[in-house]
Design an enzyme around this catalytic site. Sequence first.
Site, PDB file in Angstrom:
ATOM      1  N   SER A  49       0.828  -1.215   0.000  1.00  0.00           N
ATOM      2  CA  SER A  49       0.000   0.000   0.000  1.00  0.00           C
ATOM      3  C   SER A  49       0.850   1.247   0.000  1.00  0.00           C
ATOM      4  CB  SER A  49      -0.913   0.078   1.232  1.00  0.00           C
ATOM      5  OG  SER A  49      -0.909  -1.050   1.996  1.00  0.00           O
ATOM      6  N   HIS A  55      -2.717  -3.446  -6.119  1.00  0.00           N
ATOM      7  CA  HIS A  55      -3.119  -3.019  -4.777  1.00  0.00           C
ATOM      8  C   HIS A  55      -4.605  -3.264  -4.549  1.00  0.00           C
ATOM      9  CE1 HIS A  55      -3.516   0.420  -1.620  1.00  0.00           C
ATOM     10  NE2 HIS A  55      -3.338  -0.746  -1.040  1.00  0.00           N
ATOM     11  N   GLU A  85      -5.817  -0.980  -7.585  1.00  0.00           N
ATOM     12  CA  GLU A  85      -4.912  -0.004  -8.188  1.00  0.00           C
ATOM     13  C   GLU A  85      -3.788  -0.786  -8.868  1.00  0.00           C
ATOM     14  OE1 GLU A  85      -5.340   3.877  -5.231  1.00  0.00           O
ATOM     15  OE2 GLU A  85      -3.773   2.429  -4.802  1.00  0.00           O
TER      16      GLU A  85
HETATM   17  P1  NAD Z   1      -0.685  -9.797   7.586  1.00  0.00           P
HETATM   18  O1  NAD Z   1       0.231  -9.503   8.700  1.00  0.00           O
HETATM   19  O2  NAD Z   1      -2.117 -10.167   7.906  1.00  0.00           O
HETATM   20  O3  NAD Z   1      -0.078 -10.985   6.711  1.00  0.00           O
HETATM   21  C1  NAD Z   1       1.247 -11.040   6.251  1.00  0.00           C
HETATM   22  C2  NAD Z   1       1.648 -12.504   6.137  1.00  0.00           C
HETATM   23  O4  NAD Z   1       2.874 -12.564   5.431  1.00  0.00           O
HETATM   24  C3  NAD Z   1       1.862 -13.192   7.469  1.00  0.00           C
HETATM   25  O5  NAD Z   1       1.143 -14.407   7.497  1.00  0.00           O
HETATM   26  C4  NAD Z   1       3.379 -13.432   7.522  1.00  0.00           C
HETATM   27  O6  NAD Z   1       3.715 -14.638   8.183  1.00  0.00           O
HETATM   28  C5  NAD Z   1       3.723 -13.509   6.061  1.00  0.00           C
HETATM   29  N1  NAD Z   1       5.082 -13.136   5.737  1.00  0.00           N
HETATM   30  C6  NAD Z   1       5.811 -12.102   6.232  1.00  0.00           C
HETATM   31  N2  NAD Z   1       7.014 -12.067   5.636  1.00  0.00           N
HETATM   32  C7  NAD Z   1       7.054 -13.063   4.740  1.00  0.00           C
HETATM   33  C8  NAD Z   1       8.019 -13.515   3.803  1.00  0.00           C
HETATM   34  N3  NAD Z   1       9.185 -12.908   3.688  1.00  0.00           N
HETATM   35  N4  NAD Z   1       7.701 -14.574   3.025  1.00  0.00           N
HETATM   36  C9  NAD Z   1       6.517 -15.191   3.142  1.00  0.00           C
HETATM   37  N5  NAD Z   1       5.566 -14.814   4.012  1.00  0.00           N
HETATM   38  C10 NAD Z   1       5.824 -13.758   4.804  1.00  0.00           C
HETATM   39  O7  NAD Z   1      -0.635  -8.546   6.620  1.00  0.00           O
HETATM   40  P2  NAD Z   1      -1.737  -8.020   5.580  1.00  0.00           P
HETATM   41  O8  NAD Z   1      -2.626  -7.042   6.273  1.00  0.00           O
HETATM   42  O9  NAD Z   1      -2.349  -9.171   4.864  1.00  0.00           O
HETATM   43  O10 NAD Z   1      -0.826  -7.157   4.587  1.00  0.00           O
HETATM   44  C11 NAD Z   1       0.016  -7.766   3.627  1.00  0.00           C
HETATM   45  C12 NAD Z   1       0.431  -6.741   2.589  1.00  0.00           C
HETATM   46  O11 NAD Z   1      -0.736  -6.156   2.009  1.00  0.00           O
HETATM   47  C13 NAD Z   1       1.267  -5.590   3.116  1.00  0.00           C
HETATM   48  O12 NAD Z   1       2.171  -5.217   2.116  1.00  0.00           O
HETATM   49  C14 NAD Z   1       0.221  -4.496   3.333  1.00  0.00           C
HETATM   50  O13 NAD Z   1       0.776  -3.200   3.273  1.00  0.00           O
HETATM   51  C15 NAD Z   1      -0.680  -4.742   2.141  1.00  0.00           C
HETATM   52  N6  NAD Z   1      -2.052  -4.239   2.299  1.00  0.00           N
HETATM   53  C16 NAD Z   1      -2.718  -4.376   3.449  1.00  0.00           C
HETATM   54  C17 NAD Z   1      -4.037  -3.917   3.555  1.00  0.00           C
HETATM   55  C18 NAD Z   1      -4.829  -4.085   4.822  1.00  0.00           C
HETATM   56  O14 NAD Z   1      -5.864  -3.405   4.975  1.00  0.00           O
HETATM   57  N7  NAD Z   1      -4.439  -4.959   5.728  1.00  0.00           N
HETATM   58  C19 NAD Z   1      -4.644  -3.299   2.444  1.00  0.00           C
HETATM   59  C20 NAD Z   1      -3.934  -3.206   1.249  1.00  0.00           C
HETATM   60  C21 NAD Z   1      -2.633  -3.668   1.186  1.00  0.00           C
END
Ligand code: NAD
Length: 509
Positions: free
Chosen positions: A123, A144, A156
């Site tokens: 994001s 995104h 996006e």
């Molecule tokens: P989350 O913490 O729920 O999940 C992340 C997962 O990735 C975890 O299960 C973790 O164990 C795993 N992980 C971490 N490092 C890793 C690696 N090197 N290799 C493999 N697995 C790995 O996070 P999320 O909220 O799902 O967010 C994930 C991504 O999506 C981030 O980049 C975040 O900025 C983006 N994002 C989040 C949202 C939101 O509202 N949560 C919205 C849009 C984008």
Amino acid sequence: MPLSPSQFPVLVVGAGIMGTGIAQVAAQAGHPVRLFDMREGAASEARVRLAATLEGLAARGKMTPEAAEATMERIRPIGSLAEAADARLVVEAIVERIDAKRELFRQIEDIVAADAVLASNTSSISITAMANGLKRPGRLVGMHFFNPVPLMRLVEVVSGLATDAAVAEAVFRLSQAWGKVPVHARSTPGFIVNRIARPYYAETLALLQERAAEPHVLDACLRGAGFRMGPCELMDLIGHDTNFAVTASVYEANFQDKRYVPSLVQREMVDGGLLGRKSGRGFYTYPAGPPALPALPAERPLTARRVVVHGLGGVADMLEQALRPALASLGLAPLRQRDSGWTGLEIDGGRLMLTEGAAAYEIAAATGVADLAVFDRPPLPPAADGRALAYAVHSGAGSAWREQAPEWLRRLGFLPLPVADTPGLVVARTLAMLINEAADAVLQGVCTPDAADAAMKLGVNYPAGPFEWLRGWSVVGVAAVIDALDAAYRGERYRLSPWLRRGGDGPTL
Ligand code: NAD
């Protein structure tokens, strides 16, 4: 010939909130999905959770049991990335850290085919920076999604400096095939939604800082303008730590451009652990939520001998229409003066004026009219259903006018809410700044006006897009509000976009 989904395996890396949702959407669209997480067991656990979600959907008739089963059959948790060598698309949804994402893509590059597409769900991290160091940076693109992924339609599609146009286009079309509404964006801080949305929070936080109104009053005003949630209740829901972090990251990524300075009000809440719903207290205390709005005083009789509707355009037309019943009860008909240069009502010499940016005290000083009140930008088309509308009475107005001004607003169909005598009141200043931010995004080639409108409506549920608001208002009107704010506050926040200064895009607006 394009590949059918069943011939197009997708690897999702990161089985958290976003990765699980992306896996679900890809599998529902017919793709074999491999799900990987570095935490052992996380991908399998995500699959179990997803099965329960899909069973629930099937039980409620939202999908057939067969479709739920077929979706689950397509999702395979894997224990090593090497098991996904056949993936045509990789979507990364791991921790929001550039070093981790870079490292992951470097590994994946050597595993998948040379023409497989690599996508990041980041994001806030630059796609250009993430691609730096890859063997084939042209195939990295931002994809995104918004949370919750299965429900939010916006994607996006973010291009960095090196992203091949064909790769961005392929991900755009694939998102459409997944039932999403994609928009193209250039990789700049906040992309489209997280950038253009900043003023929605910032303007309310600025008003709170100068104690112009209480949070529940500001929320009511913005809900009155059609927003599903006011900024304070929305920040409480998002979490002040998260919202503050996004604001701070956009601010830092823009070399501390003063336009994006985070708010001390929010900083204090974060420091104090008042994070919103999740901590039980933010602007409001939970589960109680926002307090009731202040009760209106009892209805008072209107007193008027002569009422003139001033101005051109939709708001003046709406006032004239809404005014008729109230005037009929006084045995009057509205007069109309279109060339006066302001919009609103003149009632026996007193003025009830639509804000054009200037505060009531400034207009009173310039015109010599003491019985003066300014009201906020009402929603158009009119919604005469008691919607909240901010107003401020000039401090030098007589006592009769103080009572009459809100009474007229009430008879026009609004719920008048008093706020401090600040420039651009609440809604006009917020909309003007949202439009201004969107205009700068267009100026800088981040997105098209249509993409900005779609992104804000689908990514954050705005009732209209910034360029749709602009069409219902005017470049001159928006510029007047921003210039008034700039004159009142000085500094860089209220800097009119050159795109607006030169009159927008001419005929396309
Ligand atoms: P989350 O913490 O729920 O999940 C992340 C997962 O990735 C975890 O299960 C973790 O164990 C795993 N992980 C971490 N490092 C890793 C690696 N090197 N290799 C493999 N697995 C790995 O996070 P999320 O909220 O799902 O967010 C994930 C991504 O999506 C981030 O980049 C975040 O900025 C983006 N994002 C989040 C949202 C939101 O509202 N949560 C919205 C849009 C984008």
